[in-house]
Design a protein around this motif. Structure first.
Motif, PDB file in Angstrom:
ATOM      1  N   ARG A  92      15.686  27.809  24.496  1.00 45.91           N
ATOM      2  CA  ARG A  92      15.103  27.405  25.785  1.00 45.91           C
ATOM      3  C   ARG A  92      15.482  25.953  26.094  1.00 45.91           C
ATOM      4  NH1 ARG A  92      10.936  24.511  26.687  1.00 45.91           N
ATOM      5  NH2 ARG A  92      10.029  24.765  24.613  1.00 45.91           N
ATOM      6  N   LEU A  93      15.332  25.079  25.114  1.00 49.68           N
ATOM      7  CA  LEU A  93      15.654  23.669  25.333  1.00 49.68           C
ATOM      8  C   LEU A  93      17.153  23.452  25.508  1.00 49.68           C
ATOM      9  CD1 LEU A  93      13.088  22.096  22.883  1.00 49.68           C
ATOM     10  CD2 LEU A  93      13.111  21.856  25.385  1.00 49.68           C
ATOM     11  N   TRP A  94      17.982  24.232  24.813  1.00 53.06           N
ATOM     12  CA  TRP A  94      19.438  24.114  24.992  1.00 53.06           C
ATOM     13  C   TRP A  94      19.825  24.486  26.419  1.00 53.06           C
ATOM     14  CZ3 TRP A  94      23.413  21.656  23.408  1.00 53.06           C
ATOM     15  CH2 TRP A  94      24.707  22.090  23.697  1.00 53.06           C
ATOM     16  N   ARG A  95      19.246  25.591  26.933  1.00 50.80           N
ATOM     17  CA  ARG A  95      19.561  26.000  28.316  1.00 50.80           C
ATOM     18  C   ARG A  95      19.115  24.933  29.310  1.00 50.80           C
ATOM     19  NH1 ARG A  95      17.844  31.194  26.446  1.00 50.80           N
ATOM     20  NH2 ARG A  95      15.784  30.787  27.308  1.00 50.80           N
ATOM     21  N   GLU A  96      17.912  24.388  29.106  1.00 47.45           N
ATOM     22  CA  GLU A  96      17.434  23.350  30.014  1.00 47.45           C
ATOM     23  C   GLU A  96      18.322  22.105  29.930  1.00 47.45           C
ATOM     24  OE1 GLU A  96      13.595  20.508  31.041  1.00 47.45           O
ATOM     25  OE2 GLU A  96      13.364  22.029  29.475  1.00 47.45           O
ATOM     26  N   TYR A  97      18.687  21.718  28.723  1.00 49.29           N
ATOM     27  CA  TYR A  97      19.527  20.538  28.529  1.00 49.29           C
ATOM     28  C   TYR A  97      20.857  20.693  29.256  1.00 49.29           C
ATOM     29  CZ  TYR A  97      21.771  16.680  26.022  1.00 49.29           C
ATOM     30  OH  TYR A  97      22.420  15.510  25.700  1.00 49.29           O
ATOM     31  N   ARG A  98      21.483  21.862  29.103  1.00 51.68           N
ATOM     32  CA  ARG A  98      22.766  22.110  29.768  1.00 51.68           C
ATOM     33  C   ARG A  98      22.609  22.051  31.289  1.00 51.68           C
ATOM     34  NH1 ARG A  98      27.010  20.897  27.828  1.00 51.68           N
ATOM     35  NH2 ARG A  98      28.021  22.346  29.210  1.00 51.68           N
ATOM     36  N   ALA A  99      21.519  22.604  31.821  1.00 51.07           N
ATOM     37  CA  ALA A  99      21.291  22.585  33.269  1.00 51.07           C
ATOM     38  C   ALA A  99      21.093  21.151  33.769  1.00 51.07           C
ATOM     39  CB  ALA A  99      20.073  23.442  33.626  1.00 51.07           C
ATOM     40  N   VAL A 100      20.337  20.363  33.027  1.00 52.47           N
ATOM     41  CA  VAL A 100      20.111  18.966  33.414  1.00 52.47           C
ATOM     42  C   VAL A 100      21.424  18.186  33.331  1.00 52.47           C
ATOM     43  CG1 VAL A 100      18.911  16.825  32.790  1.00 52.47           C
ATOM     44  CG2 VAL A 100      17.670  18.993  32.783  1.00 52.47           C
ATOM     45  N   PHE A 130      23.431  16.271  36.320  1.00 55.15           N
ATOM     46  CA  PHE A 130      23.822  14.867  36.210  1.00 55.15           C
ATOM     47  C   PHE A 130      25.323  14.705  36.456  1.00 55.15           C
ATOM     48  CE2 PHE A 130      25.344  11.208  33.813  1.00 55.15           C
ATOM     49  CZ  PHE A 130      24.528  10.203  34.308  1.00 55.15           C
ATOM     50  N   ASP A 131      26.117  15.567  35.824  1.00 53.12           N
ATOM     51  CA  ASP A 131      27.571  15.486  35.977  1.00 53.12           C
ATOM     52  C   ASP A 131      28.017  15.762  37.411  1.00 53.12           C
ATOM     53  OD1 ASP A 131      27.823  14.852  33.308  1.00 53.12           O
ATOM     54  OD2 ASP A 131      28.413  16.869  32.688  1.00 53.12           O
ATOM     55  N   ALA A 132      27.290  16.606  38.134  1.00 57.51           N
ATOM     56  CA  ALA A 132      27.659  16.957  39.503  1.00 57.51           C
ATOM     57  C   ALA A 132      27.169  15.943  40.528  1.00 57.51           C
ATOM     58  CB  ALA A 132      27.089  18.339  39.849  1.00 57.51           C
ATOM     59  N   ARG A 189      15.188  12.911  31.184  1.00 54.84           N
ATOM     60  CA  ARG A 189      14.846  14.266  30.750  1.00 54.84           C
ATOM     61  C   ARG A 189      15.756  14.719  29.609  1.00 54.84           C
ATOM     62  NH1 ARG A 189      11.550  17.179  28.662  1.00 54.84           N
ATOM     63  NH2 ARG A 189      11.904  19.401  28.810  1.00 54.84           N
ATOM     64  N   MET A 190      17.046  14.380  29.663  1.00 55.17           N
ATOM     65  CA  MET A 190      17.942  14.737  28.567  1.00 55.17           C
ATOM     66  C   MET A 190      17.471  14.094  27.258  1.00 55.17           C
ATOM     67  SD  MET A 190      21.838  15.069  30.024  1.00 55.17           S
ATOM     68  CE  MET A 190      21.930  13.546  30.944  1.00 55.17           C
TER      69      MET A 190
END
Length: 123
Positions: A39-47, A51-53, A69-70
């Motif tokens: 769950r935290l990996w998915r959230e981290y990737r989305a955040v 950020f990158d975009a 948040r990261m």
């Protein structure tokens, strides 16, 4: 004292999985899709993707909030004890930090390194 490299860390993780230093892990094919690590990996990737975009100028409050948040997620992951091979693999992904595992060192890197040092007996 041996220099800790990514290869040594992964070898230490392998020792952890076969040694008695940690509780037995579920079968290798076990993946807990809704577990805290996933769950935290998915959230981290989305955040991170948000950020990158971002097209905001440096220091924009929205981007700073994403960075905060990261870091919160990294600290949360670092506080969790891996209970499966999947959890341990995700911890390594967090600690890897894009290949900088021995660079600046996130909270996850410090936690993983501490586990590896305990397994190998290194200070």
């Amino acid at each position: 004292m041996a220099h800790l490299t990514r290869r040594n860390i992964l070898a230490g993780a392998s020792l952890a999985l076969t040694g008695a230093a940690i509780a037995p892990l579920p079968a290798a094919g076990h993946v807990e899709e809704d577990g805290p690590f996933r769950r935290l990996w998915r959230e981290y990737r989305a955040v991170m993707e948000a950020f990158d975009a971002s097209n905001h100028p440096d220091g924009h409050p929205d981007d700073l909030a994403l960075m905060d948040r990261m870091h919160e997620i990294e600290h949360e992951i670092a506080s969790l004890e891996p209970r499966s091979l999947d959890d341990l693999a995700i911890l390594v992904l967090f600690a890897d930090d894009g290949g900088l595992i021995e660079g600046l060192g996130s909270a996850c890197t410090a936690g993983l390194m501490a586990r590896c040092r305990a397994l190998t007996g290194e200070a």
